[in-house]
Write a protein that holds these residues in place. Sequence first.
Motif, PDB file in Angstrom:
ATOM      1  N   ARG A  62       3.935   3.128  -4.405  1.00 60.65           N
ATOM      2  CA  ARG A  62       4.042   3.239  -2.960  1.00 60.65           C
ATOM      3  C   ARG A  62       5.197   4.107  -2.613  1.00 60.65           C
ATOM      4  N   ARG A  63       5.877   4.642  -3.301  1.00 59.38           N
ATOM      5  CA  ARG A  63       6.990   5.384  -3.183  1.00 59.38           C
ATOM      6  C   ARG A  63       6.686   6.840  -2.720  1.00 59.38           C
ATOM      7  N   THR A  64       5.423   7.062  -3.181  1.00 62.91           N
ATOM      8  CA  THR A  64       4.751   8.387  -3.253  1.00 62.91           C
ATOM      9  C   THR A  64       3.770   8.827  -2.231  1.00 62.91           C
ATOM     10  N   PRO A  65       3.989  10.203  -1.710  1.00 60.47           N
ATOM     11  CA  PRO A  65       2.842  10.562  -0.795  1.00 60.47           C
ATOM     12  C   PRO A  65       1.391  10.159  -1.165  1.00 60.47           C
ATOM     13  N   GLY A  66       0.432   9.638  -0.441  1.00 59.92           N
ATOM     14  CA  GLY A  66      -0.850   9.428  -0.775  1.00 59.92           C
ATOM     15  C   GLY A  66      -1.110   8.316  -1.668  1.00 59.92           C
ATOM     16  N   ALA A  67      -0.040   7.450  -1.490  1.00 58.50           N
ATOM     17  CA  ALA A  67      -0.229   6.228  -2.510  1.00 58.50           C
ATOM     18  C   ALA A  67      -1.503   5.271  -2.276  1.00 58.50           C
ATOM     19  N   TYR A  68      -2.122   5.453  -0.957  1.00 54.58           N
ATOM     20  CA  TYR A  68      -3.211   4.413  -0.495  1.00 54.58           C
ATOM     21  C   TYR A  68      -4.528   5.336  -0.352  1.00 54.58           C
ATOM     22  N   ASP A  69      -4.417   6.525  -0.809  1.00 54.62           N
ATOM     23  CA  ASP A  69      -5.650   7.255  -0.726  1.00 54.62           C
ATOM     24  C   ASP A  69      -6.902   6.611  -1.619  1.00 54.62           C
ATOM     25  N   ALA A  70      -6.556   6.144  -2.660  1.00 48.86           N
ATOM     26  CA  ALA A  70      -7.708   5.679  -3.548  1.00 48.86           C
ATOM     27  C   ALA A  70      -8.298   4.426  -3.103  1.00 48.86           C
ATOM     28  N   VAL A  71      -7.679   3.648  -2.200  1.00 50.19           N
ATOM     29  CA  VAL A  71      -8.460   2.208  -1.526  1.00 50.19           C
ATOM     30  C   VAL A  71      -8.951   2.878  -0.145  1.00 50.19           C
ATOM     31  N   LEU A  72      -8.970   3.878   0.326  1.00 50.84           N
ATOM     32  CA  LEU A  72      -9.434   4.436   1.604  1.00 50.84           C
ATOM     33  C   LEU A  72     -10.727   5.488   1.280  1.00 50.84           C
ATOM     34  N   GLU A  73     -10.769   5.847  -0.105  1.00 46.80           N
ATOM     35  CA  GLU A  73     -12.025   6.726  -0.365  1.00 46.80           C
ATOM     36  C   GLU A  73     -13.333   6.247   0.068  1.00 46.80           C
ATOM     37  N   VAL A  82      -3.114  -8.323   1.903  1.00 48.33           N
ATOM     38  CA  VAL A  82      -1.947  -8.926   1.405  1.00 48.33           C
ATOM     39  C   VAL A  82      -0.780  -8.110   0.696  1.00 48.33           C
ATOM     40  N   ASP A  83       0.487  -8.388   1.372  1.00 49.44           N
ATOM     41  CA  ASP A  83       1.624  -7.509   1.236  1.00 49.44           C
ATOM     42  C   ASP A  83       2.711  -8.453   0.787  1.00 49.44           C
ATOM     43  N   LEU A  84       3.203  -8.274  -0.580  1.00 51.84           N
ATOM     44  CA  LEU A  84       4.412  -9.111  -0.997  1.00 51.84           C
ATOM     45  C   LEU A  84       5.900  -8.321  -1.180  1.00 51.84           C
ATOM     46  N   SER A  85       5.760  -7.122  -0.608  1.00 53.00           N
ATOM     47  CA  SER A  85       7.036  -6.142  -0.704  1.00 53.00           C
ATOM     48  C   SER A  85       8.148  -6.749  -0.224  1.00 53.00           C
ATOM     49  N   ARG A  86       9.435  -6.422  -0.689  1.00 54.59           N
ATOM     50  CA  ARG A  86      10.649  -6.661  -0.217  1.00 54.59           C
ATOM     51  C   ARG A  86      11.234  -5.525   0.544  1.00 54.59           C
ATOM     52  N   ASP A  87      10.587  -4.298   0.521  1.00 53.06           N
ATOM     53  CA  ASP A  87      10.940  -3.079   0.945  1.00 53.06           C
ATOM     54  C   ASP A  87      10.451  -2.618   2.266  1.00 53.06           C
ATOM     55  N   ALA A  88      11.110  -2.808   3.174  1.00 53.32           N
ATOM     56  CA  ALA A  88      10.555  -2.693   4.666  1.00 53.32           C
ATOM     57  C   ALA A  88       9.850  -1.265   4.794  1.00 53.32           C
ATOM     58  N   SER A  89      10.266  -0.124   4.201  1.00 55.18           N
ATOM     59  CA  SER A  89       9.705   1.176   4.161  1.00 55.18           C
ATOM     60  C   SER A  89       8.222   1.056   3.563  1.00 55.18           C
ATOM     61  N   HIS A  90       8.083   0.468   2.401  1.00 55.15           N
ATOM     62  CA  HIS A  90       6.947   0.188   2.045  1.00 55.15           C
ATOM     63  C   HIS A  90       5.796  -0.291   2.767  1.00 55.15           C
ATOM     64  N   VAL A  91       6.435  -1.491   3.557  1.00 54.26           N
ATOM     65  CA  VAL A  91       5.658  -2.025   4.277  1.00 54.26           C
ATOM     66  C   VAL A  91       5.234  -1.278   5.561  1.00 54.26           C
ATOM     67  N   ARG A  92       6.043  -0.618   6.294  1.00 52.66           N
ATOM     68  CA  ARG A  92       5.703   0.459   7.445  1.00 52.66           C
ATOM     69  C   ARG A  92       4.903   1.564   6.974  1.00 52.66           C
ATOM     70  N   TYR A 136      18.279  -8.179   1.837  1.00 55.46           N
ATOM     71  CA  TYR A 136      17.037  -8.969   1.555  1.00 55.46           C
ATOM     72  C   TYR A 136      16.239  -9.504   2.773  1.00 55.46           C
ATOM     73  N   GLY A 137      16.979 -10.432   3.311  1.00 55.59           N
ATOM     74  CA  GLY A 137      16.561 -11.086   4.515  1.00 55.59           C
ATOM     75  C   GLY A 137      16.140  -9.953   5.844  1.00 55.59           C
ATOM     76  N   GLY A 138      16.963  -9.161   6.135  1.00 48.70           N
ATOM     77  CA  GLY A 138      16.867  -8.239   6.851  1.00 48.70           C
ATOM     78  C   GLY A 138      15.820  -7.368   6.814  1.00 48.70           C
ATOM     79  N   SER A 139      15.691  -7.023   5.224  1.00 48.07           N
ATOM     80  CA  SER A 139      14.338  -5.971   5.164  1.00 48.07           C
ATOM     81  C   SER A 139      13.189  -7.000   5.479  1.00 48.07           C
ATOM     82  N   LYS A 140      12.995  -8.035   4.964  1.00 47.82           N
ATOM     83  CA  LYS A 140      11.899  -8.847   5.503  1.00 47.82           C
ATOM     84  C   LYS A 140      11.614  -8.965   6.885  1.00 47.82           C
TER      85      LYS A 140
END
Length: 345
Positions: A62-73, A82-92, A136-140
């Motif tokens: 998820r840190r790389t460009p085009g990470a979601y391309d395969a699930v949109l093909e 459902v997203d379990l990430s603790r990294d707000a940038s990944h969620v955005r 952690y809490g702020g990122s959530k």
Amino acid sequence: MGPTGTTSSARRPLRLLILGGTAWLGRTIVEAALAGGHDVTCLARGSSGDVPEGAEFVRADRRTPGAYDAVLEGGRRWDAIVDLSRDASHVRDAVSVLEPASASFVFVSSVSVYADTATTGADETAALVDADESDYGGSKVAGERAVVEAFGADRSLLVRAGLIGGPGDHTGRTGWWPLRFALAAASTEPDPVLVPDVPGLDVQPVDVRDLASWIVASVERGLSGTFDAVGDRQSLADHLAVARRVAGHTGEVVPVDEPWLDAHGVGPWAGPRSMPLWVPLATHASFGARSGGAGRAAGLVPRPVDETLRDVLAWELSRPGPAGPHGAGLEPADERELLTAARDR
């Protein structure tokens, strides 16, 4: 945002995209969804292991460009993500790319988002910490805001999980006590066990299986809103008594209070030389004492804590290698030293 939602049942298998699905909670969510007859795809790096049999696996970072391309093909669409990430940038990144392709979005957050950790009985309306993404809490908090901004309140489900426990608990926090009592009980003469004596401190771990099943059931119902997902509240003393009972320990229990633990270099919660489940009462009493009423009204039904502790004990005893602390708890030599000091008081 207050709890809202509908009560309609799923009438067909849902198409679910799990961002994760190879680690503990994510994998349990996938297993619950597959048991419910749903079509599940997991997008993950795969560094935590394989996905459960029956789920589709899409390897992506998820840190790389085009990470979601395969699930949109091919114009793929999802009933829920459902997203379990603790990294707000990944969620955005995820919500910005996937919003047009999904009917709803579930974000697994944490009760660590709350600013007040001392007031017991608080609910989802309590004030939040700042959206500091280095914390952690702020990122959530930042992740929650990104989800609602992209999907809107009526298409978002925010699950603020408390301490998660049960079989597979790699943190050691819920497995330490039943395991410690079981190892003590296995001695020729039952060993004594050092325990924290903190009157007024409550705990409310939620079993990972109950949390996962409720998340899947909530998606089936089209639930939206914000919910604390916590187990039944009980005193730490009662919880330790249950752990001792399921382990069959009949030996001595040596209670020590917070000032004594502090003076002898024992840390709270987790990490080396720690007392799992103990948190400082004056500053963190609410961490295991939230209302939980909204979650109960929305169908979250925790199993009895003795079942959770029996099952996590069985899992601990089945782990390869010598049984002992991992992530939380006292090493045997540390506990022997502390027991000697406690008896010499």
